[in-house]
Design an enzyme around this catalytic site. Structure first.
Site: not given
Ligand code: UFG
Length: 335
Positions: A125, A150, A154
């Site tokens: 990741s 988590y 990784k």
């Molecule tokens: N976000 C919102 N509202 C929500 C959900 C997410 O605004 O309800 C925003 C988050 O703050 C972030 C973006 O949308 O800025 C993406 O969020 P995600 O949760 O979809 O994805 P992340 O980038 O946080 O997570 C991903 C992977 C994880 C990994 C993480 C760290 O899903 O497995 O990247 O790099 F660990």
């Protein structure tokens, strides 16, 4: 015909990869413990490709079952998806994450070694980079302390694999995924929603479908053009194809080191509000949203430099954000 073991092959990325493997003429055997999916996905894969993959319901925590599996099957390569992946849950249940993601990895690598199975693809990741100092992120960017158990699994997984590859003859490729989204164009497989979605796209889609009232956009005070955080959203079918490219590299002895690392993203960053707008444009559906505080542990921006994967794997993302979002919506409608 080469026989490939896909662990977690009934999960979200695993099922899409099984379809692409079968399309490319590989024989597939799936191991899955069904902890985060259902057996119905096996029939759905079969209905897409016309070929039923072999399936063993095994939990990789049961070392004896893993040993027996490698006695029963002659395997040419392993693509290892099986793992727990909820960031928040990992903070609440760290030991569960270390057992599910790390203990199982060591069992798998031990049995591969004992049975002379050498080719290994690992689901890593972009979380290993944390907030990178330079964007877009290249593979030689320093890794950062993990924000969650988590993320730690990784990072540790990569270390375990690289250390093993130095001494056992293991040949491994770790694919560092950016943000996988979307679903197969048939809408027969996709990400199965369990509980309240934690990730952006499932939440957007469920809001558009009226299952959720309103999307919370986590923070509009980031140092980005519109203030919302930026990620690199990659279509799961493109991501699945990257696994085939990596596998072929190993099978054709084209790898340049025993353990290699590749970023798998589109190279394009999109902000949360850009995603919402792109979804509305792609589907004609309205998404209610409100701005709320930042979410703990979130970084400002991450997107990939994909030059190394382009050059070495001969792989490039082909599907764009709107197409991915349309496929997510089609999948939601099919549910
Ligand atoms: N976000 C919102 N509202 C929500 C959900 C997410 O605004 O309800 C925003 C988050 O703050 C972030 C973006 O949308 O800025 C993406 O969020 P995600 O949760 O979809 O994805 P992340 O980038 O946080 O997570 C991903 C992977 C994880 C990994 C993480 C760290 O899903 O497995 O990247 O790099 F660990």
């Amino acid at each position: 015909m080469k026989k490939i073991l896909v662990t977690g092959g009934l999960g979200y990325i695993g099922s899409h990869t099984v379809v692409e493997l079968q399309n490319e003429g590989f024989e597939v055997v799936i191991i899955d413990n069904l902890s985060n999916t259902t057996i119905e996905v096996l029939d759905r894969i079969t209905s897409i490709t016309g070929i039923k993959p072999e399936f063993e319901q095994i939990d990789l925590k049961n070392k004896k079952d893993v040993q027996q599996f490698f006695k029963n099957y002659s395997i040419d390569g392993v693509i290892h998806f099986a793992a727990s992946k909820a960031v928040g849950e990992s903070v609440e249940e760290p030991l569960m994450y270390y057992e599910n993601n790390i203990a199982t990895l060591t069992y798998l690598l031990q049995e591969m070694n004992a049975n002379n199975v050498r080719n290994f693809i690992f689901s890593s990741s972009c979380t290993v980079y944390g907030q990178a100092d330079k964007l877009p992120i290249t593979e030689d960017a320093p890794t950062k302390p993990a924000e969650s158990p988590y993320g730690a699994t990784k990072k540790m997984g990569e270390i375990i694999i690289e250390d093993t590859s130095k001494v056992t003859g293991l040949r491994a490729i770790a694919l560092r995924y950016f943000n996988p989204i979307g679903a197969h164009k048939s809408a027969k497989i996709g990400e199965l929603p369990i509980g309240v979605p934690q990730n952006l796209i499932p939440y957007v889609v469920q809001t558009a479908a009226g299952i959720r009232e309103c999307l919370s956009v986590f923070g509009d005070d980031y140092n980005t053009p519109d203030g919302t955080a930026i990620r690199d959203y990659i279509h799961v079918v493109d991501l699945a194809k990257a696994h085939i490219a990596a596998l072929n590299r190993l099978l054709e002895n084209k790898n340049k080191a025993n353990c290699e690392f590749f970023n798998i993203g589109t190279g394009k960053g999109s902000s949360v509000l850009e995603v919402v707008n792109a979804f509305e444009k792609a589907t004609g559906k309205n998404v209610n949203y409100k701005i709320v505080d930042r979410r703990a542990g979130d970084i400002t921006a991450a997107y990939a430099n994909t030059s190394l994967a382009n050059k070495e794997l001969g792989w490039k993302a082909e599907l764009d954000l709107e197409e991915a979002l349309r496929s997510s919506w089609k999948w939601q409608e099919s549910l």
